[in-house]
Scaffold this active site. Structure first.
Site, PDB file in Angstrom:
ATOM      1  N   HIS A  64       0.830  -1.212   0.000  1.00  0.00           N
ATOM      2  CA  HIS A  64       0.000   0.000   0.000  1.00  0.00           C
ATOM      3  C   HIS A  64       0.861   1.258   0.000  1.00  0.00           C
ATOM      4  CE1 HIS A  64      -3.237  -2.749   0.859  1.00  0.00           C
ATOM      5  NE2 HIS A  64      -2.631  -3.164   1.939  1.00  0.00           N
ATOM      6  N   HIS A  92       5.841   6.672   6.625  1.00  0.00           N
ATOM      7  CA  HIS A  92       5.455   6.287   5.255  1.00  0.00           C
ATOM      8  C   HIS A  92       4.852   7.513   4.593  1.00  0.00           C
ATOM      9  CE1 HIS A  92       1.804   5.894   7.656  1.00  0.00           C
ATOM     10  NE2 HIS A  92       1.249   6.369   6.554  1.00  0.00           N
ATOM     11  N   HIS A  94       1.783   8.931   1.456  1.00  0.00           N
ATOM     12  CA  HIS A  94       0.669   8.706   0.524  1.00  0.00           C
ATOM     13  C   HIS A  94       0.912   9.647  -0.653  1.00  0.00           C
ATOM     14  CE1 HIS A  94      -1.640   6.581   3.726  1.00  0.00           C
ATOM     15  NE2 HIS A  94      -0.916   7.374   4.493  1.00  0.00           N
ATOM     16  N   GLU A 104      -3.563  13.124   1.643  1.00  0.00           N
ATOM     17  CA  GLU A 104      -4.831  12.607   2.212  1.00  0.00           C
ATOM     18  C   GLU A 104      -5.641  13.784   2.758  1.00  0.00           C
ATOM     19  OE1 GLU A 104      -3.710   8.983   4.700  1.00  0.00           O
ATOM     20  OE2 GLU A 104      -4.737   8.228   2.921  1.00  0.00           O
ATOM     21  N   HIS A 117       3.593  10.701   6.804  1.00  0.00           N
ATOM     22  CA  HIS A 117       3.041  10.348   8.122  1.00  0.00           C
ATOM     23  C   HIS A 117       4.114   9.710   8.988  1.00  0.00           C
ATOM     24  CE1 HIS A 117      -1.327  10.060   6.446  1.00  0.00           C
ATOM     25  NE2 HIS A 117      -1.006  11.294   6.799  1.00  0.00           N
ATOM     26  N   THR A 199      -6.017   6.034   8.485  1.00  0.00           N
ATOM     27  CA  THR A 199      -6.582   6.332   7.153  1.00  0.00           C
ATOM     28  C   THR A 199      -6.577   5.083   6.264  1.00  0.00           C
ATOM     29  OG1 THR A 199      -4.430   6.950   6.228  1.00  0.00           O
ATOM     30  CG2 THR A 199      -5.739   8.709   7.258  1.00  0.00           C
TER      31      THR A 199
HETATM   32  O1  LIG Z   1      -2.008   8.052   9.210  1.00  0.00           O
HETATM   33  C1  LIG Z   1      -2.117   6.863   8.932  1.00  0.00           C
HETATM   34  N1  LIG Z   1      -1.617   6.316   7.788  1.00  0.00           N
HETATM   35  C2  LIG Z   1      -1.807   4.995   7.662  1.00  0.00           C
HETATM   36  O2  LIG Z   1      -1.410   4.362   6.697  1.00  0.00           O
HETATM   37  C3  LIG Z   1      -2.534   4.397   8.815  1.00  0.00           C
HETATM   38  C4  LIG Z   1      -1.800   3.351   9.555  1.00  0.00           C
HETATM   39  C5  LIG Z   1      -2.346   2.082   9.696  1.00  0.00           C
HETATM   40  C6  LIG Z   1      -1.678   1.109  10.416  1.00  0.00           C
HETATM   41  C7  LIG Z   1      -0.439   1.397  10.987  1.00  0.00           C
HETATM   42  C8  LIG Z   1       0.124   2.674  10.837  1.00  0.00           C
HETATM   43  C9  LIG Z   1      -0.554   3.655  10.114  1.00  0.00           C
HETATM   44  S1  LIG Z   1      -2.879   5.760   9.890  1.00  0.00           S
HETATM   45 ZN   LIG Z   2      -0.549   7.286   6.442  1.00  0.00          ZN
END
Ligand SMILES: O=C1NC(=O)[C@@H](c2ccccc2)S1
Ligand SMILES: [Zn+2]
Length: 265
Positions: A64, A92, A94, A104, A117, A199
């Site tokens: 993802h 990570h 997005h 996001e 994030h 998210t």
């Molecule tokens: O801000 C967020 N971004 C994400 O991918 C979500 C997530 C889900 C599980 C673990 C860590 C983060 S919560």
């Molecule tokens: Zn995230």
């Protein structure tokens, strides 16, 4: 067997609530930040972001996004709107299929090219990240918007490992002297904050978001490297060619009366 979810088609965000009921909850993320409706909160103490550089970590393509897992108990976050101390678990991003979309959260309807994030868990209240991730006040996510502009040299320490994680479940160990604090904007006193959710599924309503106002610049070429990661998807089996990881952002969710606080006037 874990339920498959994604960002498009039948397993996309509009259907997450069918297998992950919390995705239909009242305090979901991301949201649009309407800057005319934010409320200044003068009670916030300074944010305390203490990361050490000598942590070894591992970079994974989880299908993802890319995820830099951190296993140092020296990377802590406290202060600001937080009542407790939180420890960095992973960071990570997005992003989107081009530079016009990918974040996001949005600000007055504006979507940025990507969103960073830094995920932390509450070590004062919980014994593990797995427990904290499901509980109110369990998670704090430091968030920075990213736009296309000049090259960001700090990001090259992460991007240089991407060739090892192009495939899903690829993993690379990162031992070099890297401090994720270099990925944050210079101004760390001006931010918005509100209570939301993960998210991605299972969308637990456990997250305090802290979103910096200042936007970080990376080059378009660096953004293109985010998009170079592969994601396993049904189309690959049919057409045989690799699906690339794009548009891995959830659409904005209803505010449901929540107030976004601002650390600045
Ligand atoms: O801000 C967020 N971004 C994400 O991918 C979500 C997530 C889900 C599980 C673990 C860590 C983060 S919560
Ligand atoms: Zn995230």
């Amino acid at each position: 067997k874990p339920v498959a979810w994604g960002y498009e088609g039948d397993i996309g965000p509009c259907n997450w609530h069918k297998y992950f009921p919390k995705a239909g909850g009242k305090r979901q993320s991301p949201i649009d930040i309407d800057t005319s409706a934010t409320q200044y909160d003068g009670s916030f103490k300074p944010l305390r972001i203490h990361y050490d550089s000598h942590m070894c970590s591992s970079l994974t393509n989880n299908g993802h996004t890319f995820c830099m897992s951190v296993n140092s108990d020296q990377c802590n976050l406290s202060g600001g709107p937080l009542e407790d101390k939180y420890r960095l678990l992973q960071f990570h991003c997005h992003w989107g299929s081009d530079d016009t979309k990918g974040s996001e959260h949005t600000v007055d309807g504006h979507q940025y090219a990507a969103e960073l994030h830094l995920v932390h868990w509450n070590t004062d209240k919980f014994k593990s990240a797995d427990e904290a991730i499901e509980k109110n006040q369990g998670i704090a996510v430091l968030t920075a918007f990213i736009k296309a502009g000049k090259e960001h040299r700090g990001w090259n320490h992460v991007l240089s490992h991407f060739k090892d994680i192009k495939k899903v479940q690829g993993t690379s160990t990162v031992n070099e002297d890297f401090n994720p604090k270099c990925l944050l904007p210079e101004n760390q006193t001006d931010y918005w904050t509100y209570e939301g959710s993960l998210t991605t599924p299972p969308c637990h309503e456990s997250v305090r978001f802290i979103i910096f106002k200042e936007v970080v610049e990376v080059s378009s070429e660096q953004l293109a490297q985010f998009r170079s990661l592969c994601v396993c998807s049904s189309r690959k089996r049919d057409t045989g060619e690799d699906e690339h990881l794009v548009d891995n952002f959830r659409p904005i969710q209803p505010l449901n009366g929540r107030v976004v606080k601002a650390s600045f006037q």
